[in-house]
Scaffold this motif. Structure first.
Motif, PDB file in Angstrom:
ATOM      1  N   SER A 221     -54.393 -27.989  12.438  1.00  0.00           N
ATOM      2  CA  SER A 221     -54.673 -27.539  11.070  1.00  0.00           C
ATOM      3  C   SER A 221     -55.987 -28.130  10.560  1.00  0.00           C
ATOM      4  CB  SER A 221     -53.519 -27.917  10.141  1.00  0.00           C
ATOM      5  OG  SER A 221     -53.318 -29.314  10.117  1.00  0.00           O
ATOM      6  N   PHE A 222     -56.249 -29.417  10.871  1.00  0.00           N
ATOM      7  CA  PHE A 222     -57.519 -30.012  10.455  1.00  0.00           C
ATOM      8  C   PHE A 222     -58.695 -29.351  11.174  1.00  0.00           C
ATOM      9  CE2 PHE A 222     -60.884 -32.895  11.874  1.00  0.00           C
ATOM     10  CZ  PHE A 222     -61.526 -33.111  10.662  1.00  0.00           C
ATOM     11  N   VAL A 223     -58.568 -29.138  12.486  1.00  0.00           N
ATOM     12  CA  VAL A 223     -59.676 -28.589  13.265  1.00  0.00           C
ATOM     13  C   VAL A 223     -60.032 -27.186  12.788  1.00  0.00           C
ATOM     14  CG1 VAL A 223     -60.376 -27.821  15.559  1.00  0.00           C
ATOM     15  CG2 VAL A 223     -59.236 -30.025  15.283  1.00  0.00           C
ATOM     16  N   TYR A 224     -59.032 -26.320  12.651  1.00  0.00           N
ATOM     17  CA  TYR A 224     -59.308 -24.931  12.290  1.00  0.00           C
ATOM     18  C   TYR A 224     -59.638 -24.761  10.803  1.00  0.00           C
ATOM     19  CZ  TYR A 224     -57.808 -23.195  16.875  1.00  0.00           C
ATOM     20  OH  TYR A 224     -57.712 -22.921  18.221  1.00  0.00           O
ATOM     21  N   ILE A 225     -58.848 -25.406   9.937  1.00  0.00           N
ATOM     22  CA  ILE A 225     -59.039 -25.209   8.496  1.00  0.00           C
ATOM     23  C   ILE A 225     -60.046 -26.204   7.927  1.00  0.00           C
ATOM     24  CG2 ILE A 225     -57.895 -25.208   6.238  1.00  0.00           C
ATOM     25  CD1 ILE A 225     -55.322 -24.354   7.664  1.00  0.00           C
ATOM     26  N   GLY A 226     -59.858 -27.492   8.262  1.00  0.00           N
ATOM     27  CA  GLY A 226     -60.714 -28.511   7.668  1.00  0.00           C
ATOM     28  C   GLY A 226     -62.109 -28.559   8.251  1.00  0.00           C
ATOM     29  N   GLY A 342     -50.559 -38.760  16.752  1.00  0.00           N
ATOM     30  CA  GLY A 342     -51.018 -38.924  15.381  1.00  0.00           C
ATOM     31  C   GLY A 342     -51.785 -40.215  15.151  1.00  0.00           C
ATOM     32  N   PRO A 343     -51.203 -41.377  15.507  1.00  0.00           N
ATOM     33  CA  PRO A 343     -51.944 -42.634  15.327  1.00  0.00           C
ATOM     34  C   PRO A 343     -53.256 -42.686  16.107  1.00  0.00           C
ATOM     35  CG  PRO A 343     -49.614 -43.076  15.655  1.00  0.00           C
ATOM     36  CD  PRO A 343     -49.808 -41.618  15.906  1.00  0.00           C
ATOM     37  N   LEU A 344     -53.267 -42.150  17.335  1.00  0.00           N
ATOM     38  CA  LEU A 344     -54.501 -42.184  18.122  1.00  0.00           C
ATOM     39  C   LEU A 344     -55.573 -41.283  17.515  1.00  0.00           C
ATOM     40  CD1 LEU A 344     -53.118 -42.205  21.786  1.00  0.00           C
ATOM     41  CD2 LEU A 344     -54.330 -44.047  20.600  1.00  0.00           C
ATOM     42  N   LEU A 345     -55.162 -40.112  17.025  1.00  0.00           N
ATOM     43  CA  LEU A 345     -56.132 -39.233  16.369  1.00  0.00           C
ATOM     44  C   LEU A 345     -56.682 -39.884  15.108  1.00  0.00           C
ATOM     45  CD1 LEU A 345     -54.322 -35.809  16.838  1.00  0.00           C
ATOM     46  CD2 LEU A 345     -56.597 -36.380  17.708  1.00  0.00           C
ATOM     47  N   ALA A 346     -55.828 -40.587  14.366  1.00  0.00           N
ATOM     48  CA  ALA A 346     -56.298 -41.287  13.169  1.00  0.00           C
ATOM     49  C   ALA A 346     -57.238 -42.432  13.539  1.00  0.00           C
ATOM     50  CB  ALA A 346     -55.097 -41.816  12.374  1.00  0.00           C
ATOM     51  N   TRP A 347     -56.939 -43.128  14.629  1.00  0.00           N
ATOM     52  CA  TRP A 347     -57.753 -44.263  15.071  1.00  0.00           C
ATOM     53  C   TRP A 347     -59.146 -43.810  15.477  1.00  0.00           C
ATOM     54  CZ3 TRP A 347     -57.150 -49.487  15.126  1.00  0.00           C
ATOM     55  CH2 TRP A 347     -58.041 -50.228  15.923  1.00  0.00           C
ATOM     56  N   PHE A 348     -59.224 -42.677  16.175  1.00  0.00           N
ATOM     57  CA  PHE A 348     -60.507 -42.178  16.676  1.00  0.00           C
ATOM     58  C   PHE A 348     -61.130 -41.116  15.773  1.00  0.00           C
ATOM     59  CE2 PHE A 348     -58.387 -43.623  20.638  1.00  0.00           C
ATOM     60  CZ  PHE A 348     -59.328 -44.555  21.038  1.00  0.00           C
ATOM     61  N   TYR A 349     -60.652 -41.011  14.542  1.00  0.00           N
ATOM     62  CA  TYR A 349     -61.127 -39.970  13.627  1.00  0.00           C
ATOM     63  C   TYR A 349     -62.635 -40.085  13.403  1.00  0.00           C
ATOM     64  CZ  TYR A 349     -61.754 -37.257   9.354  1.00  0.00           C
ATOM     65  OH  TYR A 349     -62.190 -36.362   8.417  1.00  0.00           O
ATOM     66  N   THR A 350     -63.325 -38.956  13.575  1.00  0.00           N
ATOM     67  CA  THR A 350     -64.777 -38.919  13.360  1.00  0.00           C
ATOM     68  C   THR A 350     -65.195 -37.799  12.413  1.00  0.00           C
ATOM     69  OG1 THR A 350     -65.084 -37.484  15.296  1.00  0.00           O
ATOM     70  CG2 THR A 350     -65.268 -39.875  15.655  1.00  0.00           C
ATOM     71  N   GLY A 351     -64.221 -37.016  11.925  1.00  0.00           N
ATOM     72  CA  GLY A 351     -64.540 -35.914  11.035  1.00  0.00           C
ATOM     73  C   GLY A 351     -64.878 -34.620  11.746  1.00  0.00           C
ATOM     74  N   ASP A 352     -64.838 -34.605  13.078  1.00  0.00           N
ATOM     75  CA  ASP A 352     -65.100 -33.379  13.823  1.00  0.00           C
ATOM     76  C   ASP A 352     -63.980 -33.134  14.833  1.00  0.00           C
ATOM     77  OD1 ASP A 352     -65.586 -35.135  15.923  1.00  0.00           O
ATOM     78  OD2 ASP A 352     -67.762 -35.087  15.657  1.00  0.00           O
ATOM     79  N   ALA A 353     -64.188 -32.191  15.738  1.00  0.00           N
ATOM     80  CA  ALA A 353     -63.141 -31.794  16.681  1.00  0.00           C
ATOM     81  C   ALA A 353     -63.198 -32.544  18.005  1.00  0.00           C
ATOM     82  CB  ALA A 353     -63.225 -30.288  16.940  1.00  0.00           C
ATOM     83  N   LEU A 354     -64.100 -33.516  18.142  1.00  0.00           N
ATOM     84  CA  LEU A 354     -64.241 -34.196  19.426  1.00  0.00           C
ATOM     85  C   LEU A 354     -63.054 -35.079  19.790  1.00  0.00           C
ATOM     86  CD1 LEU A 354     -66.032 -34.671  21.882  1.00  0.00           C
ATOM     87  CD2 LEU A 354     -67.160 -36.533  20.617  1.00  0.00           C
ATOM     88  N   PRO A 355     -62.473 -35.866  18.861  1.00  0.00           N
ATOM     89  CA  PRO A 355     -61.378 -36.758  19.273  1.00  0.00           C
ATOM     90  C   PRO A 355     -60.192 -36.033  19.893  1.00  0.00           C
ATOM     91  CG  PRO A 355     -62.239 -37.436  17.141  1.00  0.00           C
ATOM     92  CD  PRO A 355     -62.888 -36.127  17.475  1.00  0.00           C
TER      93      PRO A 355
END
Length: 386
Positions: A221-226, A342-355
């Motif tokens: 949802s974040f990747v496609y919408i956000g 979820g925790p790993l995606l939050a840990w590596f969050y960069t604001g784009d779709a790479l993580p």
């Protein structure tokens, strides 16, 4: 179709209420974060339920446990529709997950009994039909809250459970084996599964396929919408496109697995997944557009489904008298690894779709390592016998 309907209780319970989360947060006077937490609680309770009810399926029989689980699912769904606070909602959500686990844990054992050496084919059929649930669930949830309220979603789930439990009471077979007079004790099944080292690589493959899948599900949802800025309507179409890819992979597997075997089909899925996951990471590293991601994710999701279905089938075939326990191990590790996404995606969050791309690639590479482990392990056993 009946077995798929039983398994579909879980994706329906997960996906149908997602569009109603903002409305629920307002009416329950809580934050959207606590409402979202109900999904994590559901996954955790479902994994615990698999551990508890897997051996009981081997001990008590599959039909009684399925009826018990579906009855609990119905009652919990009704209670969820009546919840007036977030605390009661979260508590009944956990009960709903436990009951759903009791019902769905019996299915692979019945498939193994019905299909024998073609278990992978049977599991492909069930998975293909069951995939209709996540395909239509978000749209159904949106339609229900447009016509009524979020409570009606859980009343719908209760009605669905009543329909399925009625058919199970009438048509679901009980599995009888030569070992019925000596049913395994609760913990002996787990000891047998974990001591069977030949199954470890396939268990690991199933677990890492699930991890990669939940990385996508958590981030989609974040990747496609956000990130890419698509509308909710386009998001529903793109999500459905990925589910259709999963269904197509299971249809392909059901036609080819009898000819080529589950191991070769898993390796085919691994080759496709390695190429797609690598391209997905490169595309998002370069910051390319939406459609590069869409048309790379679809075959990647299909290959993940292909690998998970065949790995699960090979595991279940190794435990004819402990299929419930083996299913519990698979399910617990699957949802446990999925909870890490979820925790790993939050840990590596960069604001784009790479993580999410890199984490999915990591999951696919781990499957490759697991299959190498399987190959070398079998070669070692053959050498020892020679």
């Amino acid at each position: 179709m009946l077995l798929a309907a039983v398994v579909a209780t879980t994706p329906l319970a997960i996906d149908m209420y997602l569009p109603a989360m903002p409305m629920m947060a307002t009416e329950l006077a809580t934050s959207i974060g606590l409402v979202q937490q109900s999904l994590s609680i559901f996954l955790a309770a479902y994994g615990i339920g698999m551990l508890l009810f897997g051996p009981l399926a081997d001990m008590l029989g599959r039909r009684p446990l399925a009826v018990f689980g579906l009855t609990g699912f119905i009652l919990a769904s009704i209670a969820l529709s009546l919840a007036s606070s977030i605390e009661w909602f979260l508590a009944w959500r956990a009960v709903q997950a436990l009951a759903g686990a009791a019902a769905s844990v019996v299915v692979p054992g019945i498939i193994r009994h019905l299909y024998q050496q073609h278990t992978a084919k049977g599991m492909s059929y069930v998975s293909m039909i069951m995939m209709l649930a996540p395909l239509v669930a978000p749209a159904m949830g949106s339609g229900i809250i447009w016509l009524a309220s979020w409570q009606a979603i859980f009343l719908f789930l209760a009605c669905y459970g009543m329909l399925v439990v009625g058919f199970c009471w009438r048509f679901l077979p009980e599995i009888r084996s030569d070992s019925d007079m000596q049913r395994p004790a609760f913990f002996s099944g787990y000891i047998k599964v974990f001591r069977h080292k030949a199954a470890w690589p396939d268990i690991a493959s199933s677990m890492f396929a699930s991890f990669a899948f939940f990385c996508f599900l958590t981030a989609v949802s974040f990747v496609y919408i956000g990130y890419f800025g698509v509308s909710e309507q386009i998001f529903a179409l793109l999500f459905g496109f990925n589910v259709l890819s999963l269904m197509s992979a299971n249809l392909l597997n059901s036609r080819l697995v009898v000819r080529f075997g589950p191991q070769r089909m898993l390796r085919f899925g691994l080759i496709v997944a390695l190429g797609c996951a690598g391209l997905l990471s490169v595309f998002n590293f370069l910051g390319l557009g939406l459609w590069y991601t869409v048309f790379t994710v679809a075959p990647l999701m299909a290959s993940l489904g292909l690998m998970a279905t065949n790995a699960d089938a090979m595991i279940i075939m190794q435990f004819p008298d402990n299929s419930g326990t083996a299913t519990a191990v698979i399910g617990t590790l699957r949802f446990g690894s999925g909870a890490l996404a979820g925790p790993l995606l939050a840990w590596f969050y960069t604001g784009d779709a790479l993580p999410f791309s890199v984490l999915m690639l990591g999951g696919v590479l781990a499957i490759g390592v697991s299959q190498l482990w399987r190959q070398f392990g079998h070669q070692g056993l053959s050498a020892a016998r020679d």
